[in-house]
Design an enzyme around this catalytic site. Structure first.
Site, PDB file in Angstrom:
ATOM      1  N   GLU A 173       7.185 -42.738  -8.246  1.00  0.00           N
ATOM      2  CA  GLU A 173       6.462 -41.511  -8.545  1.00  0.00           C
ATOM      3  C   GLU A 173       7.106 -40.342  -7.805  1.00  0.00           C
ATOM      4  O   GLU A 173       7.754 -40.517  -6.776  1.00  0.00           O
ATOM      5  CB  GLU A 173       4.985 -41.637  -8.135  1.00  0.00           C
ATOM      6  CG  GLU A 173       4.214 -42.642  -8.968  1.00  0.00           C
ATOM      7  CD  GLU A 173       2.709 -42.454  -8.834  1.00  0.00           C
ATOM      8  OE1 GLU A 173       2.290 -41.477  -8.170  1.00  0.00           O
ATOM      9  OE2 GLU A 173       1.946 -43.266  -9.407  1.00  0.00           O
ATOM     10  N   HIS A 209       3.965 -40.116 -13.430  1.00  0.00           N
ATOM     11  CA  HIS A 209       3.478 -41.499 -13.445  1.00  0.00           C
ATOM     12  C   HIS A 209       4.501 -42.371 -14.165  1.00  0.00           C
ATOM     13  O   HIS A 209       4.489 -42.448 -15.405  1.00  0.00           O
ATOM     14  CB  HIS A 209       2.140 -41.601 -14.185  1.00  0.00           C
ATOM     15  CG  HIS A 209       1.013 -40.910 -13.496  1.00  0.00           C
ATOM     16  ND1 HIS A 209      -0.194 -40.625 -14.118  1.00  0.00           N
ATOM     17  CD2 HIS A 209       0.885 -40.451 -12.224  1.00  0.00           C
ATOM     18  CE1 HIS A 209      -0.990 -40.023 -13.268  1.00  0.00           C
ATOM     19  NE2 HIS A 209      -0.358 -39.901 -12.117  1.00  0.00           N
ATOM     20  N   HIS A 235       3.355 -33.748 -11.353  1.00  0.00           N
ATOM     21  CA  HIS A 235       3.329 -35.133 -10.851  1.00  0.00           C
ATOM     22  C   HIS A 235       3.832 -36.069 -11.949  1.00  0.00           C
ATOM     23  O   HIS A 235       3.686 -35.785 -13.137  1.00  0.00           O
ATOM     24  CB  HIS A 235       1.885 -35.473 -10.455  1.00  0.00           C
ATOM     25  CG  HIS A 235       1.722 -36.820  -9.806  1.00  0.00           C
ATOM     26  ND1 HIS A 235       2.650 -37.369  -8.965  1.00  0.00           N
ATOM     27  CD2 HIS A 235       0.711 -37.726  -9.882  1.00  0.00           C
ATOM     28  CE1 HIS A 235       2.233 -38.547  -8.550  1.00  0.00           C
ATOM     29  NE2 HIS A 235       1.052 -38.796  -9.100  1.00  0.00           N
ATOM     30  N   ASP A 262      -5.294 -38.037  -8.357  1.00  0.00           N
ATOM     31  CA  ASP A 262      -4.865 -36.722  -8.832  1.00  0.00           C
ATOM     32  C   ASP A 262      -6.028 -35.738  -8.800  1.00  0.00           C
ATOM     33  O   ASP A 262      -5.895 -34.594  -8.339  1.00  0.00           O
ATOM     34  CB  ASP A 262      -4.322 -36.806 -10.260  1.00  0.00           C
ATOM     35  CG  ASP A 262      -3.040 -37.595 -10.363  1.00  0.00           C
ATOM     36  OD1 ASP A 262      -2.804 -38.195 -11.440  1.00  0.00           O
ATOM     37  OD2 ASP A 262      -2.274 -37.624  -9.375  1.00  0.00           O
TER      38      ASP A 262
END
Length: 788
Positions: free
Chosen positions: A636, A699, A697, A710
């Site tokens: 990640e 994943h 972000h 999150d």
């Protein structure tokens, strides 16, 4: 009554810590600015500084608020009386005002309070006044800590008050090269020869500097205008210091005693110096001492040149008038000390007229700037080209034209009514010599080719030749020239209606006229076919047909500027290199030039279904995010989003940061680090005027949907004042680089609610709502599409 926008802005200050409104807004005089009296109490004031923990200030606001100026002045009582960097000279104000004159600068310069060329000053009524006072608090904190001047900022001298001095001005000519001549003279003094100009009046230029033994130390070079516009000569004195005469916090000496105290650790005694130079300067109409010192161009940088600040010397009575003293060197020194010790220093306006300083606002590149230029033809195009060259920094120019300036030429020429009847070349040379004190322009009232020996010497020594005559005979004459060294030679002319510019340049030992004619011939035929005498020419005089083309001055100026730019480019032509260009204007007369692509043409847009908020992001920014995700896979990753608010409900993301180096990355977890984050955001704010907007972000192998962590992270950001972002945005990337990557966007609110944004494509494109981003971009080893 103050306008409602200003009343609302003042009311909003109630919630600003450190600011207390004492009175206002009121008008000090009918129709003048609005005045607000406030007390400022910053959080961190250095106890040992001259800045009070709490101080009174007056804010002067333009009647056009939220437009116009906002200035912040210290009060006469209960505020600072010293002068600091980024502040006007903080002397007492007018008798009828309760504030001093030391307006502080909070909207320009300095990085310590987040100031730079892009300050991001708000324009809305409820934010602009608050913004200025927030920065005033920061200014006071930085002033108390001595942090208003930061390394790398442009160096600024303190303000020398010239209110008590006469209107005389001093002009000097100092460069980096002359600094080397002065390095051995620090701590010494001598005499300076001044010349007074006829125009502009009351200006005294430094002609040459001599040491105390009358040996020439430095002889600055000036141009033709200076030597022909001298009305008188006089002599003064100079004293060279090793450092600028600056007293903390940021002031120059106000009295001779202040100057003596500042120099007490040196070998220089200003009273002794005054006695030594008295016999030299006392009989001159302009009695001046130049106080010199080296200065850098940046704070913390090395010295780059000498700055001279003029001081008007007042009379000192003879020593014989003092009891027990005679006209000896010691007696004269005592007389100077007695007469001057309490006197204010009468500083004179002093400017560096060096060529490099006068061209700081822009100039052509050195190959053309330093060239010796021969201009043939001083008509409409030639005179405008010459004007542009000189103002752009060219200083060595010879103009050749045998024609007389006539009344009809006024419509499109740089000469004026007083020059009617004069030779074009000579009149133009006289005009251009007055543009700069460093220009040497000669005008020859003859047609080309030149024949006299002194004229031929000019032709033989030039570096650049510009032909603006549109004459075949001139081109043939240039073809006959044989230079010993290659010369950049160009012929430039306008089409009959000035809708075209024909430009040919060569770099060789002679001008290739036959090549030019070959390339120009098709265009000559085209011009001939298009020319309609009844439309494109008019009779200039009554009686018989004197055709004059109908061309406006704005068209001439456009093409003249283009010629300079093309010449600048062609200084890189190789030996025997040539260039032929035809530039054409549009039907409305504007030049047809390639336009830069407008920024942010690749915008993708998301909208919030409930709050009517929209978020825009360039596809290039998304591309950068996806590249980082591909590189990080299978771990990640994430980073920061920064941008700006276009309107109250529209946010535009401009930058996405890489993950900080101290981030914690795992296959199913990611904690964004903090290393250099503040610095990254500060640089983004200072250079681009953008601010923190949220996070992104990734994943890997998962969906682009919010996880519980999150949501927790974004809720914390929304509720934390430190971020200053009550509605942060999150972009999530999910999927596998080898298959499909999906992008989703979310908007969080301080009340812990959030909205998933719908992607609708470009702002002006067809609406195609979808929760996941669909973008046709080729990524290495990755495909971006909709997640199912």
């Amino acid at each position: 009554m103050p306008p409602s926008e200003l009343t609302a802005a003042v009311s909003s200050l109630d919630s600003l810590d450190g600011v207390t409104v004492v009175e206002g807004p009121f008008q000090h005089e009918e129709g003048s600015k609005w005045v607000l009296e406030v007390k400022l109490q910053p959080d961190e004031i250095e106890a040992t500084s001259q800045i009070p923990q709490e101080s009174t200030w007056f804010v002067l606001i333009d009647p056009t608020y939220p437009g116009g100026s906002i200035r912040i002045y210290p009060a006469e009582e209960g505020s600072t009386t010293a002068t600091y960097p980024h502040q006007r000279l903080n002397v007492a104000g007018d008798e009828d005002t309760p504030w001093r004159k030391g307006n502080i600068c909070v909207a320009r310069y300095g990085h310590i309070i987040g100031r730079s060329g892009a300050t991001g000053e708000p324009n809305s009524p409820d934010e602009r006044l608050r913004w200025h006072l927030e920065r005033a608090l920061s200014w006071l904190e930085a002033a108390s800590k001595g942090e208003l001047r930061q390394e790398g900022e442009p160096f600024e001298l303190p303000i020398f008050s010239t209110n008590t001095a006469p209107q005389n001005r001093v002009a000097f000519n100092e460069t980096a090269e002359s600094l080397e001549l002065w390095r051995s003279e620090f701590g010494n003094w001598g005499f300076v020869d001044f010349v007074e100009l006829t125009e502009p009046s009351d200006v005294f230029l430094t002609e040459q500097f001599r040491d105390e033994d009358d040996n020439v130390v430095y002889h600055p070079e000036w141009g033709e205008y200076i030597s022909s516009h001298i009305c008188s000569q006089t002599r003064g004195a100079w004293l060279l210091l090793e450092d600028p005469p600056i007293e903390p916090p940021w002031e120059v000496p106000e009295t001779w005693s202040d100057l003596a105290n500042l120099l007490e650790d040196s070998s220089i005694d200003p009273f002794e110096l005054r006695a030594n130079i008295d016999s030299i300067v006392e009989d001159d109409a302009f009695n001046c001492l130049l106080l010199g010192f080296p200065i850098p161009s940046e704070v913390g940088g090395s010295s780059e040149l000498i700055h001279w600040q003029g001081i008007e010397l007042s009379d000192v009575r003879p020593a014989s008038e003092l009891p027990g003293f005679r006209e000896t060197p010691r007696g004269k020194e005592i007389a100077a000390r007695v007469d001057l010790s309490r006197d204010s220093i009468r500083w004179l306006d002093s400017d560096n007229w060096a060529r490099e300083q006068l061209s700081r606002r822009g100039h052509i590149q050195d190959p053309l700037r330093e060239a010796s230029v021969l201009l043939i033809g001083a008509g409409a195009l030639g005179s405008t080209v010459a004007e542009g060259l000189v103002r752009d920094g060219c200083h060595d120019l010879t103009i050749v034209d045998g024609e007389t300036f006539e009344i009809g030429n006024l419509a499109r020429h740089t000469l004026t009514l007083p020059e009617v009847g004069e030779n074009k070349a000579e009149a133009l040379a006289n005009r251009l010599n007055s543009v700069s004190p460093h220009v040497d322009v000669d005008g020859f009232s003859v047609s080309f080719p030149l024949e006299e020996d002194d004229q031929l010497e000019v032709v033989e020594s030039v570096d650049v030749v510009i032909d603006c005559t549109a004459s075949n005979s001139v081109l043939q004459a240039l073809n006959s020239c044989r230079w010993e060294e290659p010369v950049l030679c160009c012929s430039a002319s306008m089409g009959r209606r000035a809708n075209r510019l024909f430009y040919f340049a060569s770099y060789s030992l002679n001008f290739p006229a036959s090549q030019f004619q070959e390339e120009f011939e098709p265009w000559r035929l085209q011009e001939q076919i298009e020319w309609q005498p009844g439309e494109d020419a008019v009779p200039e005089r009554v009686g018989c047909w004197h055709p004059a083309s109908v061309i406006r001055m704005d068209q001439v100026m456009t093409w003249a500027g283009t010629i300079t730019r093309l010449l600048e480019q062609d200084t890189s032509l190789g030996l025997r290199g040539t260039e032929f260009r035809v530039l054409e204007s549009g039907d409305d007369g504007t030049p047809t030039i390639s336009e830069a692509e407008p920024p942010f043409q690749d915008i993708e847009k998301w909208v919030a279904p409930d709050s009517e908020v929209s978020v825009e992001i360039p596809a290039s920014c998304l591309r950068a995010i996806v590249d980082i995700c591909v590189e990080a896979d299978p771990l990640e990753t994430g980073g920061i989003l920064a941008g700006t608010a276009l309107e109250q409900t529209v946010a535009r993301i401009i930058r996405a940061s890489d993950p900080p180096r101290d981030s914690d990355q795992g296959s199913t977890t990611f904690t964004r680090g903090t290393e250099r984050v503040d610095e990254w955001l500060r640089e983004a704010r200072d250079s681009l005027g953008i601010h923190y907007l949220g996070e992104w972000h990734y994943h890997p192998g998962g969906s682009a949907e919010l996880s519980s962590s999150d949501r927790a992270q974004m809720n914390e950001i929304a509720s934390t004042d430190e971020y200053g972002c009550p509605h942060p945005i999150m972009f999530l990337v999910g999927g596998n680089p080898s298959d499909t990557l999906a992008v989703r966007a979310y908007l969080f609110h301080r009340n812990r609610d959030y909205e998933e944004l719908e992607h609708i494509g470009p702002p002006d494109g067809p609406s195609r709502p979808t929760s996941s981003f669909d973008l046709d971009i080729n990524f290495p080893n990755a495909r971006v599409g909709d997640s199912q």
